[in-house]
Motif scaffolding. Structure first.
Motif, PDB file in Angstrom:
ATOM      1  N   ILE A  89      -1.886  24.321   0.043  1.00 57.73           N
ATOM      2  CA  ILE A  89      -2.294  22.913   0.421  1.00 57.73           C
ATOM      3  C   ILE A  89      -0.768  22.081   0.029  1.00 57.73           C
ATOM      4  O   ILE A  89      -0.227  21.904  -1.043  1.00 57.73           O
ATOM      5  CB  ILE A  89      -3.378  22.456  -0.666  1.00 57.73           C
ATOM      6  N   ARG A  90      -0.499  21.097   1.102  1.00 62.80           N
ATOM      7  CA  ARG A  90       0.706  20.158   0.876  1.00 62.80           C
ATOM      8  C   ARG A  90       0.092  18.686   0.785  1.00 62.80           C
ATOM      9  O   ARG A  90      -0.854  18.525   1.561  1.00 62.80           O
ATOM     10  CB  ARG A  90       1.542  20.296   1.915  1.00 62.80           C
ATOM     11  N   LEU A  91       0.437  18.104  -0.103  1.00 65.47           N
ATOM     12  CA  LEU A  91      -0.119  16.687  -0.305  1.00 65.47           C
ATOM     13  C   LEU A  91       1.092  15.734  -0.142  1.00 65.47           C
ATOM     14  O   LEU A  91       2.222  16.087  -0.624  1.00 65.47           O
ATOM     15  CB  LEU A  91      -0.753  16.455  -1.612  1.00 65.47           C
ATOM     16  N   SER A  92       0.870  14.622   0.502  1.00 68.44           N
ATOM     17  CA  SER A  92       1.863  13.578   0.497  1.00 68.44           C
ATOM     18  C   SER A  92       1.586  12.249  -0.093  1.00 68.44           C
ATOM     19  O   SER A  92      -0.103  12.309  -0.263  1.00 68.44           O
ATOM     20  CB  SER A  92       2.520  13.240   1.692  1.00 68.44           C
ATOM     21  N   HIS A  93       2.249  11.381  -0.431  1.00 66.74           N
ATOM     22  CA  HIS A  93       1.789  10.042  -0.977  1.00 66.74           C
ATOM     23  C   HIS A  93       2.508   8.794  -0.787  1.00 66.74           C
ATOM     24  O   HIS A  93       3.927   9.236  -0.354  1.00 66.74           O
ATOM     25  CB  HIS A  93       1.431  10.139  -2.871  1.00 66.74           C
ATOM     26  N   GLU A  94       2.214   7.880  -1.100  1.00 67.96           N
ATOM     27  CA  GLU A  94       3.065   6.586  -0.904  1.00 67.96           C
ATOM     28  C   GLU A  94       2.766   5.762  -2.004  1.00 67.96           C
ATOM     29  O   GLU A  94       1.940   5.988  -2.791  1.00 67.96           O
ATOM     30  CB  GLU A  94       2.557   5.790   0.509  1.00 67.96           C
ATOM     31  N   VAL A  95       3.720   5.118  -2.384  1.00 69.38           N
ATOM     32  CA  VAL A  95       3.701   3.969  -3.500  1.00 69.38           C
ATOM     33  C   VAL A  95       3.318   2.695  -3.172  1.00 69.38           C
ATOM     34  O   VAL A  95       3.790   2.126  -2.224  1.00 69.38           O
ATOM     35  CB  VAL A  95       5.189   4.097  -4.339  1.00 69.38           C
ATOM     36  N   LEU A  96       2.276   2.310  -3.584  1.00 73.40           N
ATOM     37  CA  LEU A  96       1.524   1.203  -3.211  1.00 73.40           C
ATOM     38  C   LEU A  96       2.057  -0.043  -3.980  1.00 73.40           C
ATOM     39  O   LEU A  96       1.971  -0.071  -5.197  1.00 73.40           O
ATOM     40  CB  LEU A  96      -0.131   1.322  -3.579  1.00 73.40           C
ATOM     41  N   ASN A  97       2.415  -0.861  -3.143  1.00 72.73           N
ATOM     42  CA  ASN A  97       2.908  -2.364  -3.919  1.00 72.73           C
ATOM     43  C   ASN A  97       1.602  -3.374  -4.097  1.00 72.73           C
ATOM     44  O   ASN A  97       0.738  -3.563  -2.913  1.00 72.73           O
ATOM     45  CB  ASN A  97       3.877  -3.093  -3.098  1.00 72.73           C
ATOM     46  N   LEU A  98       0.990  -3.393  -5.333  1.00 72.41           N
ATOM     47  CA  LEU A  98      -0.144  -4.031  -5.549  1.00 72.41           C
ATOM     48  C   LEU A  98      -0.161  -5.314  -4.952  1.00 72.41           C
ATOM     49  O   LEU A  98      -1.380  -5.938  -4.690  1.00 72.41           O
ATOM     50  CB  LEU A  98      -0.393  -3.974  -7.002  1.00 72.41           C
ATOM     51  N   ALA A  99       0.947  -6.099  -4.752  1.00 73.57           N
ATOM     52  CA  ALA A  99       0.861  -7.317  -4.197  1.00 73.57           C
ATOM     53  C   ALA A  99       0.643  -7.329  -2.867  1.00 73.57           C
ATOM     54  O   ALA A  99       0.253  -8.248  -2.195  1.00 73.57           O
ATOM     55  CB  ALA A  99       2.608  -8.071  -4.419  1.00 73.57           C
ATOM     56  N   ALA A 100       0.695  -6.267  -2.078  1.00 71.23           N
ATOM     57  CA  ALA A 100       0.384  -6.160  -0.676  1.00 71.23           C
ATOM     58  C   ALA A 100      -1.132  -5.947  -0.540  1.00 71.23           C
ATOM     59  O   ALA A 100      -1.513  -6.261   0.590  1.00 71.23           O
ATOM     60  CB  ALA A 100       0.971  -4.759  -0.073  1.00 71.23           C
ATOM     61  N   VAL A 101      -1.781  -5.830  -1.541  1.00 77.63           N
ATOM     62  CA  VAL A 101      -3.483  -5.832  -1.373  1.00 77.63           C
ATOM     63  C   VAL A 101      -3.886  -6.879  -2.625  1.00 77.63           C
ATOM     64  O   VAL A 101      -4.460  -6.575  -3.590  1.00 77.63           O
ATOM     65  CB  VAL A 101      -3.726  -4.403  -2.002  1.00 77.63           C
ATOM     66  N   PRO A 102      -3.796  -8.097  -1.908  1.00 72.99           N
ATOM     67  CA  PRO A 102      -4.618  -9.199  -2.928  1.00 72.99           C
ATOM     68  C   PRO A 102      -5.961  -8.930  -3.136  1.00 72.99           C
ATOM     69  O   PRO A 102      -6.778  -8.573  -2.275  1.00 72.99           O
ATOM     70  CB  PRO A 102      -4.261 -10.303  -1.978  1.00 72.99           C
ATOM     71  N   GLY A 103      -6.197  -9.056  -4.363  1.00 77.67           N
ATOM     72  CA  GLY A 103      -7.756  -8.738  -4.947  1.00 77.67           C
ATOM     73  C   GLY A 103      -7.944  -7.282  -5.296  1.00 77.67           C
ATOM     74  O   GLY A 103      -9.116  -6.987  -5.479  1.00 77.67           O
ATOM     75  N   TRP A 104      -6.962  -6.750  -5.189  1.00 74.49           N
ATOM     76  CA  TRP A 104      -7.297  -5.248  -5.508  1.00 74.49           C
ATOM     77  C   TRP A 104      -7.896  -4.682  -6.944  1.00 74.49           C
ATOM     78  O   TRP A 104      -8.524  -3.723  -7.299  1.00 74.49           O
ATOM     79  CB  TRP A 104      -5.800  -4.462  -5.549  1.00 74.49           C
ATOM     80  N   ASP A 105      -7.853  -5.804  -7.862  1.00 73.12           N
ATOM     81  CA  ASP A 105      -8.285  -5.532  -8.944  1.00 73.12           C
ATOM     82  C   ASP A 105      -9.765  -6.474  -9.417  1.00 73.12           C
ATOM     83  O   ASP A 105     -10.210  -6.651 -10.363  1.00 73.12           O
ATOM     84  CB  ASP A 105      -7.331  -5.961 -10.127  1.00 73.12           C
ATOM     85  N   HIS A 106     -10.148  -7.355  -8.324  1.00 71.63           N
ATOM     86  CA  HIS A 106     -11.175  -7.762  -8.350  1.00 71.63           C
ATOM     87  C   HIS A 106     -12.557  -6.853  -8.678  1.00 71.63           C
ATOM     88  O   HIS A 106     -12.641  -5.807  -8.072  1.00 71.63           O
ATOM     89  CB  HIS A 106     -11.481  -8.642  -7.026  1.00 71.63           C
ATOM     90  N   PRO A 107     -13.744  -7.340  -9.451  1.00 72.75           N
ATOM     91  CA  PRO A 107     -14.572  -6.712  -9.954  1.00 72.75           C
ATOM     92  C   PRO A 107     -15.307  -6.024  -8.594  1.00 72.75           C
ATOM     93  O   PRO A 107     -15.905  -4.895  -8.889  1.00 72.75           O
ATOM     94  CB  PRO A 107     -15.408  -7.304 -10.919  1.00 72.75           C
ATOM     95  N   ASP A 108     -15.697  -6.660  -7.536  1.00 70.42           N
ATOM     96  CA  ASP A 108     -16.426  -6.090  -6.332  1.00 70.42           C
ATOM     97  C   ASP A 108     -15.721  -4.941  -5.683  1.00 70.42           C
ATOM     98  O   ASP A 108     -16.238  -4.476  -4.710  1.00 70.42           O
ATOM     99  CB  ASP A 108     -16.928  -7.286  -5.557  1.00 70.42           C
ATOM    100  N   ALA A 109     -14.365  -5.040  -5.932  1.00 69.80           N
ATOM    101  CA  ALA A 109     -13.567  -3.819  -5.385  1.00 69.80           C
ATOM    102  C   ALA A 109     -13.308  -3.665  -3.867  1.00 69.80           C
ATOM    103  O   ALA A 109     -13.186  -2.793  -3.287  1.00 69.80           O
ATOM    104  CB  ALA A 109     -14.093  -2.365  -6.019  1.00 69.80           C
ATOM    105  N   THR A 110     -13.811  -4.960  -3.062  1.00 69.19           N
ATOM    106  CA  THR A 110     -13.740  -5.223  -1.909  1.00 69.19           C
ATOM    107  C   THR A 110     -12.125  -4.975  -1.302  1.00 69.19           C
ATOM    108  O   THR A 110     -12.105  -4.071  -0.273  1.00 69.19           O
ATOM    109  CB  THR A 110     -14.149  -6.430  -1.546  1.00 69.19           C
TER     110      THR A 110
END
Length: 62
Positions: A19-40
């Motif tokens: 099994i080969r896995l790949s990933h990317e590094v997520l810039n949290l600034a690119a997902v506004p509201g990523w830490d909001h309690p409703d998780a939308t």
């Protein structure tokens, strides 16, 4: 299975899967509201990542 491979005791007739896995590094600034309690925002981003079968790792975890 992993323990058998690491210890070198994998029987010759034992099926083996790679099994080969790949990933990317997520810039949290690119997902506004990523830490909001409703998780939308984070759920929407995660769903978009799952479509092409990639995984994002938040940059503060790398």
């Amino acid at each position: 299975m992993l323990e058998k491979r690491v210890s070198g005791s994998l029987p010759p007739n034992q099926p083996d899967v790679e099994i080969r896995l790949s990933h990317e590094v997520l810039n949290l600034a690119a997902v506004p509201g990523w830490d909001h309690p409703d998780a939308t925002a984070s759920k929407a981003y995660g769903a978009a990542c799952c479509r092409p079968r990639t995984v994002a790792i938040p940059s503060d975890l790398t």
